[in-house]
Design a protein around this motif. Structure first.
Motif, PDB file in Angstrom:
ATOM      1  N   LEU A 125       0.837  -1.199   0.000  1.00  0.00           N
ATOM      2  CA  LEU A 125       0.000   0.000   0.000  1.00  0.00           C
ATOM      3  C   LEU A 125       0.873   1.251   0.000  1.00  0.00           C
ATOM      4  O   LEU A 125       1.771   1.403   0.835  1.00  0.00           O
ATOM      5  CB  LEU A 125      -0.903   0.024   1.238  1.00  0.00           C
ATOM      6  CG  LEU A 125      -1.819   1.253   1.309  1.00  0.00           C
ATOM      7  CD1 LEU A 125      -2.930   1.159   0.271  1.00  0.00           C
ATOM      8  CD2 LEU A 125      -2.406   1.399   2.712  1.00  0.00           C
ATOM      9  N   ILE A 173       0.793   5.152   0.600  1.00  0.00           N
ATOM     10  CA  ILE A 173       0.006   6.268   1.140  1.00  0.00           C
ATOM     11  C   ILE A 173       0.621   7.568   0.635  1.00  0.00           C
ATOM     12  O   ILE A 173       1.745   7.921   0.996  1.00  0.00           O
ATOM     13  CB  ILE A 173      -0.019   6.273   2.681  1.00  0.00           C
ATOM     14  CG1 ILE A 173      -0.486   4.907   3.217  1.00  0.00           C
ATOM     15  CG2 ILE A 173      -0.923   7.392   3.208  1.00  0.00           C
ATOM     16  CD1 ILE A 173      -0.493   4.804   4.749  1.00  0.00           C
ATOM     17  N   GLN A 228      -1.223  -0.762  -4.283  1.00  0.00           N
ATOM     18  CA  GLN A 228      -2.468  -0.027  -4.157  1.00  0.00           C
ATOM     19  C   GLN A 228      -2.102   1.365  -3.673  1.00  0.00           C
ATOM     20  O   GLN A 228      -1.165   1.507  -2.879  1.00  0.00           O
ATOM     21  CB  GLN A 228      -3.386  -0.680  -3.107  1.00  0.00           C
ATOM     22  CG  GLN A 228      -3.879  -2.061  -3.474  1.00  0.00           C
ATOM     23  CD  GLN A 228      -4.874  -2.020  -4.630  1.00  0.00           C
ATOM     24  OE1 GLN A 228      -5.772  -1.186  -4.642  1.00  0.00           O
ATOM     25  NE2 GLN A 228      -4.685  -2.891  -5.607  1.00  0.00           N
ATOM     26  N   VAL A 250      -3.413   4.976  -1.822  1.00  0.00           N
ATOM     27  CA  VAL A 250      -4.419   5.738  -1.083  1.00  0.00           C
ATOM     28  C   VAL A 250      -3.894   7.158  -0.931  1.00  0.00           C
ATOM     29  O   VAL A 250      -2.736   7.341  -0.552  1.00  0.00           O
ATOM     30  CB  VAL A 250      -4.655   5.142   0.323  1.00  0.00           C
ATOM     31  CG1 VAL A 250      -5.573   6.040   1.151  1.00  0.00           C
ATOM     32  CG2 VAL A 250      -5.221   3.750   0.228  1.00  0.00           C
ATOM     33  N   GLU A 276      -3.975  10.318   1.237  1.00  0.00           N
ATOM     34  CA  GLU A 276      -4.401  10.725   2.571  1.00  0.00           C
ATOM     35  C   GLU A 276      -3.509  11.872   3.058  1.00  0.00           C
ATOM     36  O   GLU A 276      -2.433  11.645   3.605  1.00  0.00           O
ATOM     37  CB  GLU A 276      -4.339   9.548   3.545  1.00  0.00           C
ATOM     38  CG  GLU A 276      -4.756   9.896   4.967  1.00  0.00           C
ATOM     39  CD  GLU A 276      -6.032  10.715   5.021  1.00  0.00           C
ATOM     40  OE1 GLU A 276      -7.094  10.193   4.661  1.00  0.00           O
ATOM     41  OE2 GLU A 276      -5.966  11.913   5.404  1.00  0.00           O
ATOM     42  N   VAL A 291      -5.115   5.580   8.310  1.00  0.00           N
ATOM     43  CA  VAL A 291      -4.999   4.620   7.204  1.00  0.00           C
ATOM     44  C   VAL A 291      -4.257   3.382   7.689  1.00  0.00           C
ATOM     45  O   VAL A 291      -4.675   2.241   7.434  1.00  0.00           O
ATOM     46  CB  VAL A 291      -4.260   5.252   5.998  1.00  0.00           C
ATOM     47  CG1 VAL A 291      -4.028   4.209   4.907  1.00  0.00           C
ATOM     48  CG2 VAL A 291      -5.052   6.428   5.436  1.00  0.00           C
ATOM     49  N   LEU A 292      -3.179   3.586   8.418  1.00  0.00           N
ATOM     50  CA  LEU A 292      -2.405   2.458   8.951  1.00  0.00           C
ATOM     51  C   LEU A 292      -3.269   1.590   9.870  1.00  0.00           C
ATOM     52  O   LEU A 292      -3.222   0.355   9.795  1.00  0.00           O
ATOM     53  CB  LEU A 292      -1.199   2.969   9.750  1.00  0.00           C
ATOM     54  CG  LEU A 292       0.085   3.238   8.965  1.00  0.00           C
ATOM     55  CD1 LEU A 292       1.112   3.910   9.849  1.00  0.00           C
ATOM     56  CD2 LEU A 292       0.640   1.923   8.399  1.00  0.00           C
ATOM     57  N   CYS A 295      -5.539  -0.678   7.915  1.00  0.00           N
ATOM     58  CA  CYS A 295      -4.882  -1.391   6.810  1.00  0.00           C
ATOM     59  C   CYS A 295      -4.882  -2.903   7.055  1.00  0.00           C
ATOM     60  O   CYS A 295      -4.757  -3.368   8.195  1.00  0.00           O
ATOM     61  CB  CYS A 295      -3.453  -0.853   6.718  1.00  0.00           C
ATOM     62  SG  CYS A 295      -2.552  -1.420   5.295  1.00  0.00           S
ATOM     63  N   GLU A 296      -5.013  -3.670   5.981  1.00  0.00           N
ATOM     64  CA  GLU A 296      -5.001  -5.131   6.071  1.00  0.00           C
ATOM     65  C   GLU A 296      -3.689  -5.623   6.698  1.00  0.00           C
ATOM     66  O   GLU A 296      -2.606  -5.223   6.253  1.00  0.00           O
ATOM     67  CB  GLU A 296      -5.130  -5.699   4.645  1.00  0.00           C
ATOM     68  CG  GLU A 296      -5.475  -7.174   4.587  1.00  0.00           C
ATOM     69  CD  GLU A 296      -5.286  -7.724   3.171  1.00  0.00           C
ATOM     70  OE1 GLU A 296      -5.186  -8.944   3.014  1.00  0.00           O
ATOM     71  OE2 GLU A 296      -5.219  -6.890   2.231  1.00  0.00           O
ATOM     72  N   THR A 304       0.370  -6.051   5.320  1.00  0.00           N
ATOM     73  CA  THR A 304       0.663  -5.253   4.129  1.00  0.00           C
ATOM     74  C   THR A 304       1.976  -4.479   4.320  1.00  0.00           C
ATOM     75  O   THR A 304       2.278  -4.018   5.419  1.00  0.00           O
ATOM     76  CB  THR A 304      -0.473  -4.237   3.888  1.00  0.00           C
ATOM     77  OG1 THR A 304      -1.703  -4.943   3.766  1.00  0.00           O
ATOM     78  CG2 THR A 304      -0.235  -3.397   2.649  1.00  0.00           C
ATOM     79  N   VAL A 319       3.753  -1.103   3.774  1.00  0.00           N
ATOM     80  CA  VAL A 319       3.238   0.256   3.574  1.00  0.00           C
ATOM     81  C   VAL A 319       4.386   1.217   3.272  1.00  0.00           C
ATOM     82  O   VAL A 319       5.433   1.173   3.923  1.00  0.00           O
ATOM     83  CB  VAL A 319       2.472   0.738   4.827  1.00  0.00           C
ATOM     84  CG1 VAL A 319       2.016   2.187   4.650  1.00  0.00           C
ATOM     85  CG2 VAL A 319       1.281  -0.162   5.104  1.00  0.00           C
ATOM     86  N   PHE A 357       1.460  -1.704  13.799  1.00  0.00           N
ATOM     87  CA  PHE A 357       0.999  -2.374  12.583  1.00  0.00           C
ATOM     88  C   PHE A 357       1.829  -3.642  12.332  1.00  0.00           C
ATOM     89  O   PHE A 357       3.006  -3.714  12.667  1.00  0.00           O
ATOM     90  CB  PHE A 357       1.093  -1.401  11.398  1.00  0.00           C
ATOM     91  CG  PHE A 357       0.544  -1.975  10.130  1.00  0.00           C
ATOM     92  CD1 PHE A 357      -0.802  -2.322  10.034  1.00  0.00           C
ATOM     93  CD2 PHE A 357       1.365  -2.195   9.043  1.00  0.00           C
ATOM     94  CE1 PHE A 357      -1.319  -2.874   8.876  1.00  0.00           C
ATOM     95  CE2 PHE A 357       0.859  -2.734   7.865  1.00  0.00           C
ATOM     96  CZ  PHE A 357      -0.481  -3.075   7.788  1.00  0.00           C
TER      97      PHE A 357
END
Lengths: 178, 178, 178
Positions: free
Chosen positions: A31, A33, A60, A62, A64, A71-72, A75-76, A79, A81, A123
């Motif tokens: 991801l 960001i 992906q 995002v 922000e 967002v973190l 987040c899945e 992931t 980041v 995370f």
């Protein structure tokens, strides 16, 4: 707890490319960001360039500008980041406080950066953050620019203190600081 | 002969805090030589912040904008000295030459910095000096700013050549240069 | 194939003196490629200073603002070459494109820097190139200055990628990046 890595450097030092390279060494989903808000054609072009470099590499994206910690948090798990970049985030936070006429004392950014670092530490995937060194030139005439470089400096210190690794990139070459 | 240590970095890089931390590892009495002249509220606030960080830690403070070498020469033997910072000293020296309409050729600062380094080398206590990197941005439009960054660069080179240790601080993390 | 060495740093960081010192450790004849065009008295004075430091040390000087790769291609085999500096070369290339109303997209400097690096790699003598870090301050207001620091950053990355050794000089002290 997965690692937090901070990558700093000057403009066009190759810091984003190095951060992306490190992040892509991780398996799994990715991801990006983006804290930038492409408000003018120059910035939009810069964003397009960076996007192109991530194409076809399982990223992906995002956007922000203000709340990357949230967002973190959403987040899945697992992931990888990549947050690019903290300097624009600081700028967005300053602008947001100004717009809403909220007072922004010196500790606001330290507090927010602390929460962001905390969110990254909690995370389950690796988190890479890109920032800029902006304090190595002449003191700017403009008070807002002086304030900005102070806040960026504070933010960088807070994130770096929590980071497992910190790199300074110059001429495309990373120098390990921590 | 006690060591001379130079700490450089950008604005809000954590260089002053790191220098203070190193200085506080030394026992005995401590002298802080402040080169700043708090001429405006912004600077006064910055000075207050730094003062607060030294409170209760056995620091005496002397304000000396122009002649730090003389302070060193008159200092009690064995004292740990922290001089913060060389960049403001260079600025004060430039301003003083301007006020008194003395010509200031390029070698003045090298000469003065050489004397300052010499005074530090001859002093019996450890001397820590904080400076800034100011030459890593775009060439300033303003001729005075260009001259200032030249003089700071010269000063830093002269002090660093005499120093036992030199650190570059980025994101609060010291990088040993020497 | 003789080595290519890149030396970067801020203004008055001692990068040119360090580069010259390294170059003078090589035997044989020496060529200094000056990219500067001393258009004003301040720059002329700076050039005179650097020239003075090379006096009596077996240096030939060539002024070549735009085509250093061609100088390298025509240079006597085995000569030690010192090119000072890439930042002025980038500035000259920008100015030249502007004068001749040629479009200069972002890849022009990468392409030219690539050719310069290639010429250096193919040359039989050691080649030292001096550049500046210009991207570690606040984002400049001036669009041309922003563009300039982008192009310098790109140029530095391209040369550094090809270089055998890269040094960052601060306070007169070289830090090995590669």
């Amino acid at each position: 707890m997965a690692p937090l890595i901070l990558i700093t450097g000057g403009s066009r030092s190759g810091k984003s490319a190095f951060a992306q390279h490190l992040a892509e060494e991780q398996g799994g989903s990715r991801l990006f960001i983006a804290t930038s808000q492409p408000a003018d054609p120059e910035m939009a072009e810069r964003v397009r360039c960076h996007q192109k470099e991530r194409e076809g590499r399982n990223w992906q994206t995002v956007e922000e500008p203000l709340a990357p910690a949230q967002v973190l948090a959403g987040c899945e798990p697992g992931t990888t980041v990549l947050l690019d970049c903290l300097t624009l985030w600081v700028s967005n936070v300053m602008h947001d406080h100004e717009l809403s006429k909220k007072n922004m004392d010196d500790d606001v950014i330290s507090l927010l950066a602390g929460k962001l670092a905390q969110a990254a530490r909690e995370f389950s995937g690796s988190v890479f953050m890109v920032t800029n060194e902006v304090g190595l030139g002449i003191v700017p005439d403009n008070p807002l620019a002086r304030r900005y470089r102070d806040l960026v400096g504070r933010c960088n210190q807070v994130i770096a203190a929590e980071a497992d690794h910190v790199y300074l990139v110059s001429c495309g070459i990373p120098l390990s600081l921590k």
